[in-house]
Design a protein around this motif. Sequence first.
Motif, PDB file in Angstrom:
ATOM      1  N   ARG A 183       0.844  -1.208   0.000  1.00  9.50           N
ATOM      2  CA  ARG A 183       0.000   0.000   0.000  1.00  9.50           C
ATOM      3  C   ARG A 183       0.862   1.234   0.000  1.00  9.50           C
ATOM      4  O   ARG A 183       0.645   2.178  -0.734  1.00  9.50           O
ATOM      5  CB  ARG A 183      -0.844   0.059   1.283  1.00  9.50           C
ATOM      6  CG  ARG A 183      -2.128  -0.681   1.237  1.00  9.50           C
ATOM      7  CD  ARG A 183      -2.858  -0.444   2.535  1.00  9.50           C
ATOM      8  NE  ARG A 183      -3.775   0.658   2.339  1.00  9.50           N
ATOM      9  CZ  ARG A 183      -5.080   0.582   2.554  1.00  9.50           C
ATOM     10  NH1 ARG A 183      -5.610  -0.518   2.975  1.00  9.50           N
ATOM     11  NH2 ARG A 183      -5.860   1.593   2.340  1.00  9.50           N
ATOM     12  N   GLN A 184       1.874   1.209   0.877  1.00  7.95           N
ATOM     13  CA  GLN A 184       2.747   2.374   1.025  1.00  7.95           C
ATOM     14  C   GLN A 184       3.479   2.678  -0.270  1.00  7.95           C
ATOM     15  O   GLN A 184       3.509   3.815  -0.728  1.00  7.95           O
ATOM     16  CB  GLN A 184       3.745   2.120   2.152  1.00  7.95           C
ATOM     17  CG  GLN A 184       3.595   3.134   3.237  1.00  7.95           C
ATOM     18  CD  GLN A 184       4.462   2.787   4.428  1.00  7.95           C
ATOM     19  OE1 GLN A 184       5.137   1.757   4.465  1.00  7.95           O
ATOM     20  NE2 GLN A 184       4.446   3.628   5.416  1.00  7.95           N
ATOM     21  N   ASP A 185       4.065   1.635  -0.865  1.00  9.03           N
ATOM     22  CA  ASP A 185       4.786   1.817  -2.130  1.00  9.03           C
ATOM     23  C   ASP A 185       3.845   2.347  -3.202  1.00  9.03           C
ATOM     24  O   ASP A 185       4.191   3.237  -3.977  1.00  9.03           O
ATOM     25  CB  ASP A 185       5.383   0.482  -2.610  1.00  9.03           C
ATOM     26  CG  ASP A 185       6.447  -0.028  -1.653  1.00  9.03           C
ATOM     27  OD1 ASP A 185       6.905   0.764  -0.804  1.00  9.03           O
ATOM     28  OD2 ASP A 185       6.813  -1.210  -1.751  1.00  9.03           O
ATOM     29  N   THR A 186       2.630   1.775  -3.240  1.00 12.24           N
ATOM     30  CA  THR A 186       1.672   2.130  -4.284  1.00 12.24           C
ATOM     31  C   THR A 186       1.174   3.562  -4.120  1.00 12.24           C
ATOM     32  O   THR A 186       0.893   4.253  -5.093  1.00 12.24           O
ATOM     33  CB  THR A 186       0.490   1.130  -4.291  1.00 12.24           C
ATOM     34  OG1 THR A 186       1.018  -0.191  -4.261  1.00 12.24           O
ATOM     35  CG2 THR A 186      -0.341   1.268  -5.542  1.00 12.24           C
ATOM     36  N   GLN A 187       1.079   4.032  -2.877  1.00 10.87           N
ATOM     37  CA  GLN A 187       0.670   5.419  -2.634  1.00 10.87           C
ATOM     38  C   GLN A 187       1.620   6.379  -3.355  1.00 10.87           C
ATOM     39  O   GLN A 187       1.187   7.322  -4.018  1.00 10.87           O
ATOM     40  CB  GLN A 187       0.683   5.730  -1.134  1.00 10.87           C
ATOM     41  CG  GLN A 187      -0.487   5.138  -0.383  1.00 10.87           C
ATOM     42  CD  GLN A 187      -0.291   5.195   1.117  1.00 10.87           C
ATOM     43  OE1 GLN A 187       0.636   5.809   1.630  1.00 10.87           O
ATOM     44  NE2 GLN A 187      -1.174   4.545   1.842  1.00 10.87           N
ATOM     45  N   PHE A 188       2.925   6.113  -3.233  1.00 17.34           N
ATOM     46  CA  PHE A 188       3.909   7.000  -3.868  1.00 17.34           C
ATOM     47  C   PHE A 188       3.845   6.881  -5.386  1.00 17.34           C
ATOM     48  O   PHE A 188       4.012   7.864  -6.100  1.00 17.34           O
ATOM     49  CB  PHE A 188       5.309   6.725  -3.326  1.00 17.34           C
ATOM     50  CG  PHE A 188       5.460   7.167  -1.886  1.00 17.34           C
ATOM     51  CD1 PHE A 188       5.463   8.520  -1.564  1.00 17.34           C
ATOM     52  CD2 PHE A 188       5.556   6.246  -0.858  1.00 17.34           C
ATOM     53  CE1 PHE A 188       5.565   8.956  -0.243  1.00 17.34           C
ATOM     54  CE2 PHE A 188       5.651   6.667   0.470  1.00 17.34           C
ATOM     55  CZ  PHE A 188       5.664   8.022   0.770  1.00 17.34           C
ATOM     56  N   GLU A 189       3.588   5.665  -5.873  1.00 20.10           N
ATOM     57  CA  GLU A 189       3.429   5.474  -7.319  1.00 20.10           C
ATOM     58  C   GLU A 189       2.234   6.275  -7.833  1.00 20.10           C
ATOM     59  O   GLU A 189       2.312   6.923  -8.868  1.00 20.10           O
ATOM     60  CB  GLU A 189       3.220   3.992  -7.641  1.00 20.10           C
ATOM     61  CG  GLU A 189       4.511   3.211  -7.630  1.00 20.10           C
ATOM     62  CD  GLU A 189       4.300   1.741  -7.966  1.00 20.10           C
ATOM     63  OE1 GLU A 189       3.145   1.321  -8.172  1.00 20.10           O
ATOM     64  OE2 GLU A 189       5.301   1.023  -8.028  1.00 20.10           O
ATOM     65  N   LEU A 190       1.134   6.206  -7.108  1.00 21.75           N
ATOM     66  CA  LEU A 190      -0.074   6.936  -7.502  1.00 21.75           C
ATOM     67  C   LEU A 190       0.212   8.438  -7.594  1.00 21.75           C
ATOM     68  O   LEU A 190      -0.189   9.102  -8.544  1.00 21.75           O
ATOM     69  CB  LEU A 190      -1.189   6.731  -6.468  1.00 21.75           C
ATOM     70  CG  LEU A 190      -2.159   5.579  -6.653  1.00 21.75           C
ATOM     71  CD1 LEU A 190      -3.186   5.600  -5.531  1.00 21.75           C
ATOM     72  CD2 LEU A 190      -2.862   5.626  -7.998  1.00 21.75           C
ATOM     73  N   MET A 191       0.926   8.968  -6.588  1.00 21.06           N
ATOM     74  CA  MET A 191       1.248  10.398  -6.580  1.00 21.06           C
ATOM     75  C   MET A 191       2.108  10.763  -7.780  1.00 21.06           C
ATOM     76  O   MET A 191       1.907  11.789  -8.435  1.00 21.06           O
ATOM     77  CB  MET A 191       1.993  10.755  -5.289  1.00 21.06           C
ATOM     78  CG  MET A 191       1.135  10.664  -4.053  1.00 21.06           C
ATOM     79  SD  MET A 191       2.149  10.520  -2.575  1.00 21.06           S
ATOM     80  CE  MET A 191       2.852  12.147  -2.464  1.00 21.06           C
ATOM     81  N   ASP A 192       3.054   9.876  -8.062  1.00 20.84           N
ATOM     82  CA  ASP A 192       3.978  10.088  -9.172  1.00 20.84           C
ATOM     83  C   ASP A 192       3.217  10.125 -10.505  1.00 20.84           C
ATOM     84  O   ASP A 192       3.412  11.012 -11.335  1.00 20.84           O
ATOM     85  CB  ASP A 192       4.991   8.933  -9.154  1.00 20.84           C
ATOM     86  CG  ASP A 192       6.212   9.261  -9.985  1.00 20.84           C
ATOM     87  OD1 ASP A 192       6.595  10.442 -10.007  1.00 20.84           O
ATOM     88  OD2 ASP A 192       6.761   8.351 -10.621  1.00 20.84           O
ATOM     89  N   ILE A 193       2.328   9.155 -10.686  1.00 23.66           N
ATOM     90  CA  ILE A 193       1.547   9.056 -11.927  1.00 23.66           C
ATOM     91  C   ILE A 193       0.602  10.243 -12.054  1.00 23.66           C
ATOM     92  O   ILE A 193       0.443  10.820 -13.130  1.00 23.66           O
ATOM     93  CB  ILE A 193       0.787   7.704 -11.962  1.00 23.66           C
ATOM     94  CG1 ILE A 193       1.782   6.565 -12.208  1.00 23.66           C
ATOM     95  CG2 ILE A 193      -0.304   7.694 -13.028  1.00 23.66           C
ATOM     96  CD1 ILE A 193       1.241   5.175 -11.961  1.00 23.66           C
TER      97      ILE A 193
END
Length: 375
Positions: A183-193
Motif C-alpha cells: 500500500r505504502q509503495d503504491t501510494q507513492f506510485e499513484l502520486m507520481d503518476i
Amino acid sequence: MNSTVFAPWEDPEKKPLIRFQNVTKKFGTFTAIDNLSLDIYEREFFALLGPSGCGKTTMMRMLAGFETPTSGRIELAGKNIIPVPPNKRATNMMFQSYALFPHLTVWDNIAFGLRREGMEKDKMNARVEEMLRLTRLERFAKRKPHQISGGQRQRVALARSLAKAPTLLLLDEPLGALDAKLRQDTQFELMDIQEKTGTTFVIVTHDQEEAMTVASRIAVMDEGQLIQVATPDRIYETPVSVYVADFIGDVNIIEGKTTLIEDGQYQIDWAEGQMPLHAASSQPFDKGQTCFVAIRPEKVAISAEKPQAADNIVQGKVLDIAYLGNLSTYHVELADGTIIKSQTANTRRIARRSFTWGDTVWLSWTATAGVMLAR
C-alpha cells in the motif's frame, strides 16, 4: 510542476474544475449528503475521508453519474453534469475490485476502452504502450491478470482508467486489497503518476494515513457533511473540531473550563487535584466555557525528573508502552485516572529505553502545543 507552491484554492482568479453546490442526496428518508458545497481544482489529488456511511462514496458516485442528487448542482469545468450519462462524462472510475477481464492480457485490458471507442490502431498501440511505461508494466503486457501480483493488477486497472485521458479520475478505496507494505509503495506510485499525467484525482478512503500521504487537500466527512476541508498539515496541526483531531492520527483530548489570563492565553481547570493547564488560542473562549484541548503525543515530553520550567506539567505512572520500531508511545496514567500519551523517537536500541512499565514519570508540554477546540 513549477517550484511555486501548488495551492489553486487560495487564488481567487482560479475557477474550480468540480463544483458541488448545495447538493443533497436522499435514499428514502435517509439523508446521505446534506446540503453540501465543495470546490475541487484542476491537477488536485483530492481525498474524501471519513468512516463508513459518512457519504464519501455517494459523492463519488454522483460525480461518476451512478447516482443523481436529490437537489443541488454538480459542475465539471463549468458545465452542469447531472443530466450527462456516465459514459459521456469526462470522468473515469477505478473500483476497489479493479474489475479486470480475466481472459484478456494486460495489454488488451488497457486497450479495451480505446477499442470500444473505435480509436485507430496506430494511435491505440501508442497510447497503450505509453500507459504500460507510465505504470511500469511493459514486461507483463502479455500476461493475464491471474499471472501477476495484486499490486500489478492495481496498476493495470489504473493504466486502463487513464488510457482514455479522462479530465477526472475517481478512485474508490483503490488500495484496500493490498497489504500494508505494498500500500505504502503504491501510494507513492499513484502520486507520481498523478503528477506526470496532470489528471485530477479524487480518492475515497477511510485510511487517514493514506489521505495524509497522497492528497493535496482532504475533506473530512461525517454524516453527509464536510467537517473540514484543508491541506493535510492544516488538518493535523489545526483541526476545527474534536472529531477531526480524533480522526486524524493519535491525539490526547483534555476537557476543561476556560478562564482568560491575557490576550489569547487561557487557564484551563480540568481535573480534581490537578494544577490548571495553560493553552493558547486565537479563537475567543468565554469564562467557564467548556473546551477541549487536543495535543499530539509527539508534543508531550516525558522525563524521569520534574522539568524546571514548562507551561504544563503532570505526573503519572507508565501504564503501557507501544513500540513501533522508530517510535515508542507511552500511555501514562495520572492520579485521577486520566491517560495521556507521549511519543518519543527511538534513536537508541530498545534495551536502553529510559522508562518501563510502572515507572513514575513527568509529562510536560508548552501552552502552544495543543489546539483549543469548542466542540
